[in-house]
Design a protein around this motif. Sequence first.
Motif, PDB file in Angstrom:
ATOM      1  N   ILE A  76       2.965 -17.636 -29.953  1.00 63.23           N
ATOM      2  CA  ILE A  76       2.945 -18.948 -29.307  1.00 63.23           C
ATOM      3  C   ILE A  76       3.898 -19.883 -30.053  1.00 63.23           C
ATOM      4  N   PRO A  77       4.823 -20.526 -29.359  1.00 59.61           N
ATOM      5  CA  PRO A  77       5.757 -21.429 -30.046  1.00 59.61           C
ATOM      6  C   PRO A  77       5.038 -22.633 -30.640  1.00 59.61           C
ATOM      7  N   ARG A  78       5.637 -23.191 -31.674  1.00 63.23           N
ATOM      8  CA  ARG A  78       5.067 -24.367 -32.321  1.00 63.23           C
ATOM      9  C   ARG A  78       6.002 -25.555 -32.132  1.00 63.23           C
ATOM     10  N   GLY A  79       5.559 -26.722 -32.629  1.00 67.76           N
ATOM     11  CA  GLY A  79       6.383 -27.913 -32.478  1.00 67.76           C
ATOM     12  C   GLY A  79       6.384 -28.407 -31.041  1.00 67.76           C
ATOM     13  N   LEU A 135       4.545 -28.299 -24.962  1.00 67.17           N
ATOM     14  CA  LEU A 135       4.829 -28.479 -23.536  1.00 67.17           C
ATOM     15  C   LEU A 135       3.893 -27.675 -22.625  1.00 67.17           C
ATOM     16  N   PRO A 136       3.610 -26.385 -22.914  1.00 70.67           N
ATOM     17  CA  PRO A 136       2.688 -25.653 -22.030  1.00 70.67           C
ATOM     18  C   PRO A 136       1.308 -26.281 -21.918  1.00 70.67           C
ATOM     19  N   PRO A 137       0.633 -26.647 -23.036  1.00 70.34           N
ATOM     20  CA  PRO A 137      -0.700 -27.254 -22.864  1.00 70.34           C
ATOM     21  C   PRO A 137      -0.658 -28.616 -22.181  1.00 70.34           C
ATOM     22  N   VAL A 138       0.396 -29.406 -22.404  1.00 71.08           N
ATOM     23  CA  VAL A 138       0.506 -30.683 -21.694  1.00 71.08           C
ATOM     24  C   VAL A 138       0.608 -30.427 -20.191  1.00 71.08           C
ATOM     25  N   GLY A 139       1.431 -29.468 -19.814  1.00 69.61           N
ATOM     26  CA  GLY A 139       1.567 -29.133 -18.391  1.00 69.61           C
ATOM     27  C   GLY A 139       0.281 -28.593 -17.801  1.00 69.61           C
ATOM     28  N   ILE A 140      -0.420 -27.728 -18.546  1.00 70.86           N
ATOM     29  CA  ILE A 140      -1.685 -27.162 -18.067  1.00 70.86           C
ATOM     30  C   ILE A 140      -2.722 -28.265 -17.905  1.00 70.86           C
ATOM     31  N   SER A 189      -1.254 -15.120 -22.105  1.00 75.40           N
ATOM     32  CA  SER A 189      -0.900 -13.698 -22.044  1.00 75.40           C
ATOM     33  C   SER A 189       0.606 -13.505 -22.176  1.00 75.40           C
ATOM     34  N   MET A 190       1.382 -14.408 -21.581  1.00 74.38           N
ATOM     35  CA  MET A 190       2.839 -14.318 -21.686  1.00 74.38           C
ATOM     36  C   MET A 190       3.320 -14.568 -23.111  1.00 74.38           C
ATOM     37  N   PHE A 191       2.479 -15.227 -23.936  1.00 71.62           N
ATOM     38  CA  PHE A 191       2.823 -15.479 -25.333  1.00 71.62           C
ATOM     39  C   PHE A 191       2.183 -14.454 -26.266  1.00 71.62           C
ATOM     40  N   GLY A 192       1.724 -13.348 -25.719  1.00 67.80           N
ATOM     41  CA  GLY A 192       1.232 -12.249 -26.530  1.00 67.80           C
ATOM     42  C   GLY A 192      -0.209 -12.338 -26.957  1.00 67.80           C
ATOM     43  N   ASP A 246       1.253  -6.567 -18.701  1.00 69.50           N
ATOM     44  CA  ASP A 246       1.811  -6.321 -20.031  1.00 69.50           C
ATOM     45  C   ASP A 246       3.141  -7.043 -20.246  1.00 69.50           C
ATOM     46  N   TRP A 247       3.559  -7.874 -19.264  1.00 63.64           N
ATOM     47  CA  TRP A 247       4.816  -8.608 -19.408  1.00 63.64           C
ATOM     48  C   TRP A 247       4.630  -9.796 -20.338  1.00 63.64           C
ATOM     49  N   LYS A 248       5.578  -9.954 -21.273  1.00 68.73           N
ATOM     50  CA  LYS A 248       5.497 -11.039 -22.242  1.00 68.73           C
ATOM     51  C   LYS A 248       6.792 -11.837 -22.254  1.00 68.73           C
ATOM     52  N   LEU A 249       6.655 -13.136 -22.414  1.00 70.73           N
ATOM     53  CA  LEU A 249       7.806 -13.995 -22.624  1.00 70.73           C
ATOM     54  C   LEU A 249       8.260 -13.919 -24.074  1.00 70.73           C
TER      55      LEU A 249
END
Length: 274
Positions: free
Chosen positions: A142-145, A150-155, A175-178, A135-138
């Motif tokens: 999900i951030p835009r721009g 950056l997350p999908p490029v890294g993944i 999950s960390m982005f809700g 249940d931990w969230k950052l």
Amino acid sequence: MPAQPDLILLGALLVGVGLFGGVLSGLLGVGGGIVIVPALYHVFAYLDVDPSIRMHLAVGTSLATIIPTSIRSVRGHYRRGAVDLTLMRQWGIPLAIGVLIGTCLAAFARGRELTMVFAAVALIVALQMVLMRHDWKLRDTIPRGLPGALPPVGIGTLSAMMGIGGGTLAVPTLSMFGVPIHRAVATASGFGLIISVPGAIGFMVAGWANPLLPLPWYLGYVSLLGFVVLVPATLIAVPWGVALAHWLKPRPLRWAFAGFLALTSARMFIDLFA
């Protein structure tokens, strides 16, 4: 190449690997590549494949096997309305860019470097599965721009270098982005297709003219025998894992899988530094 009885044993081992990977894929929402890559790494060692291309073959073959399994998985989730098409469009292009980066890096990397990447990320994933609260969230969205790209490029980059479909990294990230876990798992199955198709093609091209490949068993850095045996076994076993997920307690299973990843990572680090 091994004799015919050894090939029969090899085929049986590959069937077992495919079944195990399929069950884990349906049970825990992780791609079978996280199991298939280390298994193939040891299979190619048994076949006396040159160590400099052993990990390349494991990664390329794993990416090829993910193509049909991803198609089946995303179709099933889509029929249930669980795939987030808006998120697919938002992450699709940066994910593909990451795959291109990862494939290019893998083509020029030594086998030792690819093994290091897999061992390090597998250990991090194992720790995350055991230590991080679900249940931990950052943040709640999900951030835009640029920050959101950056997350999908890294993944995409790491998944292409590791030979995994992306679910192992994308599900905890979403999950960390809700994003609710079921939607994260369903959407990540679509990411697997974005990663595996260009990734597998890239590994075929990268290894096409490599003189160390024992022809005719390989199409670039993709093992034809591995693909033919692993795909049906994995497809058969995915529904078993889904069924098990409905009546087995997930927490001890996650810990057991985390232990498997930790042992796999440790074995690879020992091979690297022994």
